[in-house]
Structure formats: C-alpha cells, structure tokens
Scaffold this active site. Structure first.
Site, PDB file in Angstrom:
ATOM      1  N   ALA A  68      33.008  33.059  34.055  1.00 30.96           N
ATOM      2  CA  ALA A  68      33.657  31.790  34.379  1.00 30.96           C
ATOM      3  C   ALA A  68      35.155  31.975  34.185  1.00 30.96           C
ATOM      4  O   ALA A  68      35.589  32.868  33.449  1.00 30.96           O
ATOM      5  CB  ALA A  68      33.125  30.688  33.479  1.00 30.96           C
ATOM      6  N   GLY A 141      29.424  34.432  32.878  1.00 29.26           N
ATOM      7  CA  GLY A 141      28.877  33.790  34.072  1.00 29.26           C
ATOM      8  C   GLY A 141      28.596  34.779  35.193  1.00 29.26           C
ATOM      9  O   GLY A 141      27.743  34.524  36.048  1.00 29.26           O
ATOM     10  N   GLU A 144      25.259  36.079  34.415  1.00 31.06           N
ATOM     11  CA  GLU A 144      24.317  34.978  34.666  1.00 31.06           C
ATOM     12  C   GLU A 144      24.092  34.777  36.161  1.00 31.06           C
ATOM     13  O   GLU A 144      22.971  34.513  36.602  1.00 31.06           O
ATOM     14  CB  GLU A 144      24.846  33.689  34.020  1.00 31.06           C
ATOM     15  CG  GLU A 144      24.843  33.776  32.496  1.00 31.06           C
ATOM     16  CD  GLU A 144      25.546  32.606  31.838  1.00 31.06           C
ATOM     17  OE1 GLU A 144      26.746  32.389  32.132  1.00 31.06           O
ATOM     18  OE2 GLU A 144      24.920  31.900  31.040  1.00 31.06           O
ATOM     19  N   GLU A 164      30.545  35.603  25.620  1.00 30.26           N
ATOM     20  CA  GLU A 164      30.967  34.241  25.272  1.00 30.26           C
ATOM     21  C   GLU A 164      31.213  34.065  23.785  1.00 30.26           C
ATOM     22  O   GLU A 164      32.092  33.315  23.371  1.00 30.26           O
ATOM     23  CB  GLU A 164      29.917  33.221  25.744  1.00 30.26           C
ATOM     24  CG  GLU A 164      29.902  32.998  27.250  1.00 30.26           C
ATOM     25  CD  GLU A 164      28.992  33.953  28.005  1.00 30.26           C
ATOM     26  OE1 GLU A 164      28.582  34.986  27.442  1.00 30.26           O
ATOM     27  OE2 GLU A 164      28.683  33.661  29.174  1.00 30.26           O
TER      28      GLU A 164
HETATM   29  C1  HXC Z   1      40.107  34.202  34.135  1.00 27.43           C
HETATM   30  C2  HXC Z   1      40.293  36.498  34.162  1.00 27.43           C
HETATM   31  C3  HXC Z   1      38.975  36.616  33.651  1.00 27.43           C
HETATM   32  C4  HXC Z   1      38.239  35.419  33.399  1.00 27.43           C
HETATM   33  C5  HXC Z   1      39.781  38.580  33.928  1.00 27.43           C
HETATM   34  N1  HXC Z   1      40.741  37.738  34.317  1.00 27.43           N
HETATM   35  N2  HXC Z   1      38.696  37.942  33.507  1.00 27.43           N
HETATM   36  N3  HXC Z   1      40.842  35.287  34.401  1.00 27.43           N
HETATM   37  N4  HXC Z   1      38.862  34.250  33.649  1.00 27.43           N
HETATM   38  N5  HXC Z   1      36.987  35.430  32.969  1.00 27.43           N
HETATM   39  C6  HXC Z   1      42.081  38.068  34.845  1.00 27.43           C
HETATM   40  C7  HXC Z   1      43.025  38.499  33.751  1.00 27.43           C
HETATM   41  O1  HXC Z   1      43.571  37.361  33.107  1.00 27.43           O
HETATM   42  C8  HXC Z   1      44.042  39.279  34.537  1.00 27.43           C
HETATM   43  O2  HXC Z   1      44.923  38.425  35.211  1.00 27.43           O
HETATM   44  C9  HXC Z   1      43.209  39.955  35.601  1.00 27.43           C
HETATM   45  O3  HXC Z   1      41.993  39.188  35.698  1.00 27.43           O
HETATM   46  C10 HXC Z   1      42.832  41.385  35.253  1.00 27.43           C
HETATM   47  O4  HXC Z   1      42.226  41.380  33.976  1.00 27.43           O
HETATM   48  P1  HXC Z   1      42.729  42.313  32.768  1.00 27.43           P
HETATM   49  O5  HXC Z   1      42.221  41.686  31.518  1.00 27.43           O
HETATM   50  O6  HXC Z   1      44.182  42.581  32.874  1.00 27.43           O
HETATM   51  O7  HXC Z   1      41.933  43.665  33.104  1.00 27.43           O
HETATM   52  P2  HXC Z   1      41.342  44.742  32.077  1.00 27.43           P
HETATM   53  O8  HXC Z   1      42.341  45.034  30.999  1.00 27.43           O
HETATM   54  O9  HXC Z   1      40.820  45.844  32.932  1.00 27.43           O
HETATM   55  O10 HXC Z   1      40.088  44.012  31.367  1.00 27.43           O
HETATM   56  C11 HXC Z   1      38.978  43.595  32.124  1.00 27.43           C
HETATM   57  C12 HXC Z   1      38.084  42.693  31.255  1.00 27.43           C
HETATM   58  C13 HXC Z   1      38.891  41.502  30.691  1.00 27.43           C
HETATM   59  C14 HXC Z   1      37.493  43.501  30.096  1.00 27.43           C
HETATM   60  C15 HXC Z   1      36.934  42.220  32.146  1.00 27.43           C
HETATM   61  O11 HXC Z   1      39.606  40.906  31.750  1.00 27.43           O
HETATM   62  C16 HXC Z   1      38.042  40.456  30.067  1.00 27.43           C
HETATM   63  O12 HXC Z   1      37.575  40.612  28.919  1.00 27.43           O
HETATM   64  N6  HXC Z   1      37.823  39.329  30.735  1.00 27.43           N
HETATM   65  C17 HXC Z   1      37.086  38.193  30.221  1.00 27.43           C
HETATM   66  C18 HXC Z   1      35.605  38.447  30.285  1.00 27.43           C
HETATM   67  C19 HXC Z   1      34.819  37.311  29.651  1.00 27.43           C
HETATM   68  O13 HXC Z   1      35.008  36.993  28.463  1.00 27.43           O
HETATM   69  N7  HXC Z   1      33.980  36.640  30.426  1.00 27.43           N
HETATM   70  C20 HXC Z   1      33.165  35.524  29.953  1.00 27.43           C
HETATM   71  C21 HXC Z   1      33.863  34.234  30.311  1.00 27.43           C
HETATM   72  S1  HXC Z   1      32.998  32.835  29.633  1.00 27.43           S
HETATM   73  P3  HXC Z   1      46.433  38.159  34.689  1.00 27.43           P
HETATM   74  O14 HXC Z   1      47.023  37.339  35.816  1.00 27.43           O
HETATM   75  O15 HXC Z   1      46.299  37.385  33.434  1.00 27.43           O
HETATM   76  O16 HXC Z   1      47.033  39.508  34.499  1.00 27.43           O
HETATM   77  C22 HXC Z   1      31.749  32.507  30.718  1.00 27.43           C
HETATM   78  C23 HXC Z   1      30.884  31.287  30.410  1.00 27.43           C
HETATM   79  C24 HXC Z   1      29.995  30.894  31.578  1.00 27.43           C
HETATM   80  O17 HXC Z   1      31.560  33.189  31.663  1.00 27.43           O
HETATM   81  C25 HXC Z   1      29.622  29.423  31.485  1.00 27.43           C
HETATM   82  C26 HXC Z   1      29.186  28.843  32.824  1.00 27.43           C
HETATM   83  C27 HXC Z   1      29.003  27.328  32.829  1.00 27.43           C
END
Ligand code: HXC
Length: 290
Positions: A68, A141, A144, A164
């Site tokens: 997400a 997500g 999921e 999460e």
């Molecule tokens: C918004 C995101 C994002 C996310 C990555 N980006 N994941 N933006 N939401 N979930 C963006 C970063 O901010 C960045 O943009 C660009 O994508 C590249 O990501 P980097 O972090 O610079 O890349 P890297 O260092 O290679 O790391 C990749 C990664 C990391 C390990 C995947 O991005 C990460 O940990 N992302 C979050 C993953 C996560 O926690 N997902 C779960 C979300 S909660 P900018 O512009 O900032 O440089 C969820 C709940 C679901 O999903 C509920 C549903 C109802």
C-alpha cells in the site's frame, strides 16, 4: 482502455489472455488510490470481455508491488479516517469486486464487517481465473494482492513479505488469513511477526507459489498456463474455480456437497457433452462456453 498506472494488453496466440502490468515504477508499484482504481477498471474490462479466458497480473522485474502507498497512509489519524479515506475505499473495491461502497460507508463498522464479511474474498470473486507473475518484491499489500490471485508463479529473484509490523500496523488486505491458509501457522506467524521476507525458492517449497522460472521467461510461462486454461470452457473453468475457493469457507462435508451439486450441474451444459463426445470420437473439443 488505457490507464496511467497499469498497462493492459491482450496476449497469447488467440489473444484470449488479458495481461495487466502494474506500471508505477517511480514508487515500485506502491498501490496508491489511483493505481487501485485503474486496476479495478482493467479487471472489470477483462471480466466483461467475451474473448478473454484468463487474466495475468504482473509488475516489473524489480517489483511486483511494494505494498500500500505509505505516503497516502501516513497522515491518517483516526479509525474513521482510515475507514472512510480514499485508499481504504479503493482497497475495499478490489476486495469486493463491485460492492456498493457508498452503502457500506454509512454503516456501523461492526455491522458492516459481519454482514459483508463474505465479500472480503477479493479478486477471488472474479469469475475468470487470474494468475500472478511475481518478479522482484511483493511486500505488504503487494503480497496480499498476489495471494488474491488463483495461481502464483514467481521469478527466481522474487521476494515475498508482510513488513507491516515494522510500520506499526498489521496486514489489512487478507495477509493474516491468506498467508496462513497458504503456508500454515508457524511460517505465517514468523513472517508476519518479524517482517522477514521469503525468497521465491522458499515460497515454492512452502506452497505459496506453484512454480519458479527465470526472471526473463516468467511472464511468458505464466501466459502459457493462462492460454491453456483459456482453451477450456469458460463456464466450466469458472465453476471449477468457485469450487476450489469454496474449500476455504466451508466444512469438508459442506464443500463435498457443494462440489457434487456443481459436478451435477456440469452435466446440463453443452460443453460437458461436447468434451466427452470429442474424447470418444478422438477429436479436439469445440467448447461454446455454455
Ligand atoms: C510509497 C514507496 C513504497 C510504498 C517504495 N516507495 N515503497 N512509496 N509506499 N509502499 C517509493 C520510495 O519512497 C521511493 O520513492 C521509491 O519508491 C523507491 O524506493 P526506495 O526505498 O528508494 O528503494 P530501495 O532502497 O530499493 O528499497 C525498496 C524497498 C523499500 C525495500 C521495497 O522501498 C521499502 O521498504 N518499501 C516499503 C515496503 C513496505 O513496508 N510495504 C508495506 C506497506 S503497508 P522516493 O520518491 O521517496 O525516492 C501495506 C498495508 C496494506 O502494504 C494494507 C491494505 C489495506
């Protein structure tokens, strides 16, 4: 149609497979409100297309989806905000396939949750089978979303995770339930409580994905399987999918009864008669989806 955040193409020798590619590279396909809306529309389009027998959902080689959109969620302050905010409503649409959001929105949470609970079975509500081709990361997500699909194939470097917990929240689009169904309690607890990722190879061993392919050939291989499914009767394929999904919502006896009745129902179709006649006449069947 054409969309900003997803690419849609009809593929396969007979152009009977819809390939949907999540296409928001700047955020690793984070599932923002706009992307989810595009995805919902693309899915509706594929579901309505009479020539299409199966759907393939994929991302890029780097990311299926990073979850997400955290930036959209960051400032949500209260329960009612998260319940009424755009990203939540959009997710509800993915998980409910067309339920009336406006109606749900005006109801008390507990009531809605119990009354509409069966609708939370997601993309599984599509009649057409949907295959996920996961390259790169499928996190939160994103994992999921892959698990809402009927079959998951993975590229060699794919990684699955529910991070999460590291954000102070929990999976909210089926992760605690579908992952546990897929890989069992201990492995699911481990992933969800630690946020640790699983590799494609581990995911195959655990039963989360059915096959692993080289990164470059993954999408083609997934389309091949989708084409094979699309060559069968669409009616029978959707009945079959419904039966397998029913196994999660029923006792064994109820499920066996459900299956038997739908098995009987197939005998009233043209395609069952044609399939058996073609076998006996040693020729290829000509299914008419009726
Ligand atoms: C918004 C995101 C994002 C996310 C990555 N980006 N994941 N933006 N939401 N979930 C963006 C970063 O901010 C960045 O943009 C660009 O994508 C590249 O990501 P980097 O972090 O610079 O890349 P890297 O260092 O290679 O790391 C990749 C990664 C990391 C390990 C995947 O991005 C990460 O940990 N992302 C979050 C993953 C996560 O926690 N997902 C779960 C979300 S909660 P900018 O512009 O900032 O440089 C969820 C709940 C679901 O999903 C509920 C549903 C109802």
């Amino acid at each position: 149609g054409t969309y900003e955040n997803v690419k849609v193409e009809k593929v396969g020798e007979k152009k009977n497979v819809t390939l949907i590619q999540l296409n928001r590279p700047k955020a690793l396909n984070a599932l923002c409100d706009a992307l989810i809306k595009d995805l919902n529309q693309a899915l509706d389009e594929a579901e309505a297309d009479k020539d299409v027998g199966a759907i393939v959902l994929t991302g890029s080689q780097r990311a299926f989806a990073a979850g997400a959109d955290i930036k959209e969620m960051q400032d949500v302050k209260s329960f009612s905000d998260v319940y009424n905010t755009n990203f939540s409503l959009a997710w509800n649409r993915v998980t409910e396939s067309g339920a009336d959001i406006a109606e749900m929105r005006n109801k008390d949470f507990v009531e809605v949750f119990s009354k509409d609970f069966p609708k939370f079975d997601g993309i599984a509500r599509l009649k057409k089978p949907i295959l996920a081709a996961v390259n790169g990361i499928a996190l939160g997500g994103g994992c999921e979303l892959a698990m809402m699909c009927d079959i998951i194939y993975a590229g060699e470097r794919a990684q699955f995770g529910q991070p999460e917990i590291t954000l102070g929240t929990i999976p909210g689009a089926g992760g605690t339930q579908r992952l546990t169904w897929a890989i069992g309690k201990s492995k699911s607890m481990e992933m969800i409580l630690t946020g640790n990722r699983m590799t494609a190879q581990e995911a195959e061993k655990a039963g989360l994905v059915s096959k692993v392919f080289p990164v470059e050939t993954l999408v083609d291989e997934t389309v091949k399987t989708a084409e094979k499914i699309a060559s069968f009767s669409k009616t029978i394929v959707s009945i079959c999918k419904e039966c397998v999904n029913a196994s999660h919502n029923m006792t064994l006896n109820e499920g066996l009864h459900f299956e038997k009745r739908l098995f009987h129902a197939t005998f009233s179709t043209h395609d069952r008669q044609e399939g058996m006649t073609a076998f006996v006449e040693k020729r290829a069947p000509n299914f008419k989806d009726c």
